[in-house]
Design an enzyme around this catalytic site. Structure first.
Site, mmCIF file in Angstrom:
data_model
loop_
_atom_site.group_PDB
_atom_site.id
_atom_site.type_symbol
_atom_site.label_atom_id
_atom_site.label_comp_id
_atom_site.label_asym_id
_atom_site.label_seq_id
_atom_site.Cartn_x
_atom_site.Cartn_y
_atom_site.Cartn_z
ATOM 1 N N LYS A 35 0.831 -1.217 0.000
ATOM 2 C CA LYS A 35 0.000 0.000 0.000
ATOM 3 C C LYS A 35 0.863 1.265 0.000
ATOM 4 C CE LYS A 35 -2.163 -1.147 3.770
ATOM 5 N NZ LYS A 35 -1.505 -2.444 3.957
ATOM 6 N N THR A 36 1.820 1.280 0.898
ATOM 7 C CA THR A 36 2.667 2.463 0.985
ATOM 8 C C THR A 36 3.475 2.619 -0.300
ATOM 9 O OG1 THR A 36 2.765 2.202 3.376
ATOM 10 C CG2 THR A 36 4.440 3.592 2.379
ATOM 11 N N ASP A 220 -2.013 7.749 3.583
ATOM 12 C CA ASP A 220 -1.611 6.394 4.006
ATOM 13 C C ASP A 220 -2.276 6.089 5.352
ATOM 14 O OD1 ASP A 220 -0.377 3.951 4.007
ATOM 15 O OD2 ASP A 220 1.683 4.701 4.206
ATOM 16 N N GLU A 221 -2.408 4.818 5.685
ATOM 17 C CA GLU A 221 -2.992 4.395 6.970
ATOM 18 C C GLU A 221 -4.352 5.052 7.189
ATOM 19 O OE1 GLU A 221 -1.440 2.122 8.735
ATOM 20 O OE2 GLU A 221 0.707 2.318 8.345
ATOM 21 N N GLN A 251 -5.860 -3.256 10.511
ATOM 22 C CA GLN A 251 -4.787 -2.594 11.258
ATOM 23 C C GLN A 251 -5.256 -1.301 11.917
ATOM 24 O OE1 GLN A 251 -0.692 -2.789 9.569
ATOM 25 N NE2 GLN A 251 -1.743 -3.439 7.726
ATOM 26 N N ARG A 603 4.942 -7.236 11.107
ATOM 27 C CA ARG A 603 6.148 -6.414 10.939
ATOM 28 C C ARG A 603 7.339 -7.286 10.553
ATOM 29 N NH1 ARG A 603 3.910 -2.884 9.248
ATOM 30 N NH2 ARG A 603 2.112 -4.229 9.531
HETATM 31 P P1 ATP Z 1 1.581 -2.105 5.966
HETATM 32 O O1 ATP Z 1 0.168 -2.567 5.933
HETATM 33 O O2 ATP Z 1 2.360 -2.821 7.000
HETATM 34 O O3 ATP Z 1 1.704 -0.625 6.011
HETATM 35 P P2 ATP Z 1 2.016 -1.975 3.133
HETATM 36 O O4 ATP Z 1 0.811 -2.582 2.509
HETATM 37 O O5 ATP Z 1 2.101 -0.506 3.159
HETATM 38 O O6 ATP Z 1 2.230 -2.592 4.581
HETATM 39 P P3 ATP Z 1 4.596 -1.849 1.917
HETATM 40 O O7 ATP Z 1 5.332 -1.414 3.124
HETATM 41 O O8 ATP Z 1 4.312 -0.863 0.866
HETATM 42 O O9 ATP Z 1 3.257 -2.576 2.370
HETATM 43 O O10 ATP Z 1 5.324 -3.081 1.243
HETATM 44 C C1 ATP Z 1 5.771 -4.179 2.012
HETATM 45 C C2 ATP Z 1 7.076 -4.707 1.446
HETATM 46 O O11 ATP Z 1 6.848 -5.364 0.227
HETATM 47 C C3 ATP Z 1 8.075 -3.621 1.169
HETATM 48 O O12 ATP Z 1 9.363 -4.082 1.480
HETATM 49 C C4 ATP Z 1 7.905 -3.390 -0.308
HETATM 50 O O13 ATP Z 1 9.057 -2.841 -0.889
HETATM 51 C C5 ATP Z 1 7.639 -4.776 -0.815
HETATM 52 N N1 ATP Z 1 6.845 -4.811 -2.057
HETATM 53 C C6 ATP Z 1 5.611 -4.313 -2.241
HETATM 54 N N2 ATP Z 1 5.182 -4.518 -3.498
HETATM 55 C C7 ATP Z 1 6.167 -5.176 -4.145
HETATM 56 C C8 ATP Z 1 6.330 -5.680 -5.484
HETATM 57 N N3 ATP Z 1 5.373 -5.565 -6.391
HETATM 58 N N4 ATP Z 1 7.485 -6.311 -5.761
HETATM 59 C C9 ATP Z 1 8.449 -6.445 -4.832
HETATM 60 N N5 ATP Z 1 8.359 -5.999 -3.569
HETATM 61 C C10 ATP Z 1 7.225 -5.364 -3.216
HETATM 62 MG MG MG Z 2 2.210 0.841 4.755
#
Ligand code: ATP
Ligand code: MG
Length: 723
Positions: A35-36, A220-221, A251, A603
């Site tokens: 997402k981020t 975000d969030e 979350q 995490r």
């Molecule tokens: P959270 O819910 O904990 O905030 P999130 O959904 O925001 O998580 P991110 O932090 O954006 O998730 O991504 C999680 C990990 O996965 C990061 O290390 C990111 O670089 C990696 N990642 C996300 N998408 C891809 C992709 N398409 N290919 C490779 N790595 C990815």
């Molecule tokens: Mg995130």
């Protein structure tokens, strides 16, 4: 145009979100699904491909750390710096608007932010002034009431007392509190948001200006926005703005602070035609960790329901360690960290997560003894330490004489003969004349006080004036240095014997270095001092002294949101602590704790340890606790239980021991000693193992013998028999 760098390394669903048309969008997805990452790439996409000026983007993240991270990621995707991009927390952005438009917001130009500690102090003082019955009115409850109203966007005049005299009184406290803040130019955290909302709501010209400017609003969030944050966002978006929000209902962990996960549903109603994108692939964690997290969160009933999978490796089992007490827990963790570091991993890749800040102390002690550098996020942060707040109070007072909370904090610190009675007179005068304490002090010093008291007050006031005069025009850090010097705080703390006074003095020195490394934002329209003071209030804890050093990260599960670490320890997983005692009674509270547990588990990227102690001393009390019910919610197949295997040199093997050694999983502490283990010694008789230290031939154990008292024994000579 070559868009490869931006769309590279995104999966189809992510790409769809990033390139979605200029329409409201909601990305709803589980932890670690990117997402981020999508938000960052969306910003880069808008700038690079859609040709939107960075000025026209507003990005909201959850912490200042996350904001800095996001900015640098966007810059590295675009290969250019993106100044003029507004990116920050809701509080930070609200603050920026209020600084720019202080007049329209009816604030003095040099208004100061007060944190929740200052706020509580102010409320206590208010109760005293009003001579309210303090057995009946609890300051914390009043604080909670006021903030909850503000979070809902309500001023005293909007609140219905529902015919309840209790409530009527609360509303009246809120009103008096507001008056004091307005008079002193003080703004608490909830006020920042409320005022920023009112600013836009009540100034059509400004609203139009910002609506035209911020075409794209990225959040975000999103699941953790409260009513007033959401209202602000909606107002800003109007009918033309394009909100792009990402979040995860599982979350949502700030219900207690007014966050409403329902905003996710509300969003789709408020912005008809919202594009909803779901991401289902997790890139962060091993399959084992992800399955465990999914299994835990499946126990919650109110969920939007998501399906999260990974094509990553199965990974290692989650290791659960049941410690004898909190010291044993810390020793175990330190031991594992040592191994990890010895294998060449970066310390910063390891995180220790806990439910409550108070748990950090024992862990910190263990790390200090083992000389492992660490850093605590949150908790008693640097800017929250008493001596730092003292020094800041001087600085705040030279910036704004009407800042009553700073005035009270230092009027007699260091002691200068201004007694409680004199301060009481100032308060009475201030109350009667609706003025600040500073003005009251001036008035009573010339009219009402006897010679000695008047001299003391005059001396204090001329000290402040002198500080203001002599530091005028100095660089920020020279200013801070000079004020600390003139305040005599160092001499004052030197009288605190030992470590404590020393630490305080070191911290004051650290404040000067903090000021030195502080870089004022040229876009901000305030003095560097005011900016620094705002920074201290807003970003407490995020600029610790040793930020550059590679160190193990310690933080609460709450502050770990959005972050990821190859190695994670979830510590103190005991019922009563986590889930917290307070929340087990109602199902909503328990579900929120479970979401927090989900945040904690997710995490971890590669290795996850879960530790709990049978006995824990916390806040000076010994508690015995069952392992957290959340541990039981993780299917056995994903867990490897670790208990110390008893393995004393040349032991006489007893049937019990053989059985124990057989059932125990791996070995964890180097000695194979279990605290609390009963042993027998030829000469001293029966006893219990209390502690151990050292390795190999130097290993020693501390045993409490029933008849012979406590002794340290060298393990290899002691010939202990296990019972
Ligand atoms: P959270 O819910 O904990 O905030 P999130 O959904 O925001 O998580 P991110 O932090 O954006 O998730 O991504 C999680 C990990 O996965 C990061 O290390 C990111 O670089 C990696 N990642 C996300 N998408 C891809 C992709 N398409 N290919 C490779 N790595 C990815
Ligand atoms: Mg995130």
């Amino acid at each position: 145009m070559d868009v490869t760098p931006i769309l590279d390394s995104l999966n189809d669903a992510q790409r769809q979100a990033v390139t979605s048309p200029s329409e409201p969008a909601l990305v709803i997805a589980g932890a670690g699904s990117g997402k981020t990452r999508v938000l960052v790439h969306r910003a880069a996409w808008l700038i690079e491909v859609e040709g939107i000026s960075p000025q026209c983007l507003l990005a909201v993240t959850f912490t200042n750390k996350a904001a800095a991270e996001m900015r640098s990621r966007i810059e590295s995707l675009l290969n250019v710096p993106v100044q003029h991009l507004w990116i920050g927390t809701f509080h930070g952005l609200a603050h920026r608007m209020l600084r720019r438009h202080w007049r329209e917001a009816s604030l003095p130009q040099n208004f100061q932010i007060i944190d929740s500690d200052d706020q509580l102090r102010l409320i206590k003082r208010l109760l005293k002034n009003l001579e309210a019955d303090d057995s009946r009115w609890v300051p914390r409850e009043i604080q909670w009431f006021i903030n909850a109203q503000k979070d809902e966007g309500l001023r005293p005049q909007h609140i219905d007392d529902e015919g309840d005299p209790n409530r009527r009184q609360m509303i009246s406290f809120y009103r008096s509190y507001e008056e004091i803040c307005q008079r002193g130019g003080l703004v608490d955290f909830a006020e920042l948001l409320l005022r920023a909302h009112e600013l836009l709501r009540d100034n059509a010209g400004l609203l139009e200006h910002y609506r035209r400017r911020f075409q794209h609003l990225l959040v975000d969030e999103f699941q953790d926005t409260n009513a007033i944050q959401y209202a602000w966002l909606r107002l800003l978006a109007g009918s033309r703005g394009v909100p792009f929000v990402v979040g995860d209902d599982d979350q949502s962990i700030y219900r207690w602070r007014g966050a409403r996960v329902e905003h996710i549903h509300r969003f789709q109603k408020d912005f008809p035609g919202t594009n909803v994108v779901k991401l289902e692939q997790n890139y962060r964690s091993t399959e084992t960790i992800l399955n465990a997290a999914n299994a835990v969160i499946a126990n919650n009933s109110s969920r939007m329901g998501k399906n999260l999978w990974t094509d990553g490796a199965t990974g290692e089992a989650i290791k659960v360690y049941s410690a004898y007490n909190e010291r044993d827990e810390a020793d175990f963790i330190v031991g594992r960290l040592r191994d990890w570091i010895a294998q060449g991993h970066a310390r910063a890749d390891a995180a220790l997560l806990y439910r409550s800040n108070a748990q950090s102390r024992v862990l910190e002690e263990g790390l200090i003894n083992a000389r492992i550098p660490y850093r605590v996020y949150g908790g008693l942060r640097f800017f929250e330490r008493a001596e730092i707040k003292d020094a800041l109070a001087y600085l705040r007072l030279i910036s704004n004489r009407d800042d009553d909370s700073s005035f009270e904090r230092i009027v007699n610190k260091p002691t200068r003969g201004i007694g409680a009675r004199t301060v009481e007179m100032m308060r009475a005068y201030a109350r009667a004349n609706a003025c600040s304490l500073w003005r009251a002090a001036g008035a009573i010093a010339s009219d009402d006080l006897n010679g000695r008291a008047a001299n003391a007050v005059n001396a204090f006031m001329s000290l402040i004036e002198r500080m203001a005069r002599e530091t005028n025009g100095l660089d920020l850090h020279d200013k801070v240095d000079h004020v600390i010097h003139l305040s005599s705080l160092v001499e004052f703390f030197r009288k605190d014997k030992g470590e404590k006074g020393e630490t305080r003095i070191e911290n004051l020195a650290e404040l000067v270095s903090a000021a030195k490394s502080f870089e004022p934002d040229p876009a901000e329209e305030m003095s560097p001092l005011d900016e620094f003071l705002s920074h201290a209030a807003l970003e407490a804890g995020e600029g610790q002294a040793d930020a550059w050093e590679d160190c193990v990260q310690l933080m609460t599960m709450h502050s770990a949101k959005g972050l990821e670490f190859p190695l994670v320890f979830m510590c103190g997983m005991e019922d009563g602590l986590f889930p917290h005692q307070r929340s087990v009674a109602d199902s909503q509270g328990l579900e929120e704790e479970r979401r927090l547990c989900y945040v904690g588990i997710t995490r971890a990227m590669q290795t996850l340890y879960i530790t709990h102690a049978e006995q824990r001393r916390l806040h000076g009390m010994d508690n015995f606790a069952q392992p957290s019910r959340f541990i039981a919610e993780i299917p056995d197949e994903f867990i490897e239980e670790i208990r110390p295997r008893v393995q004393v040199s040349r032991p006489v093997r007893s049937p019990r021991q053989a059985q124990y050694a057989h059932t125990a999983g791996g070995n964890d502490n180097e000695l194979g000693i279990r605290l609390g283990q009963r042993v027998c010694h030829k000469k001293f008789g029966d006893g219990v193992i209390l502690n151990y230290e050292g390795q190999g031939a130097h290993a020693r154990v501390e045993v409490n013998f029933e008849n012979a008292g406590t002794k340290w024994l060298v393990l290899s000579y002691a010939n202990l028999e296990l019972m």
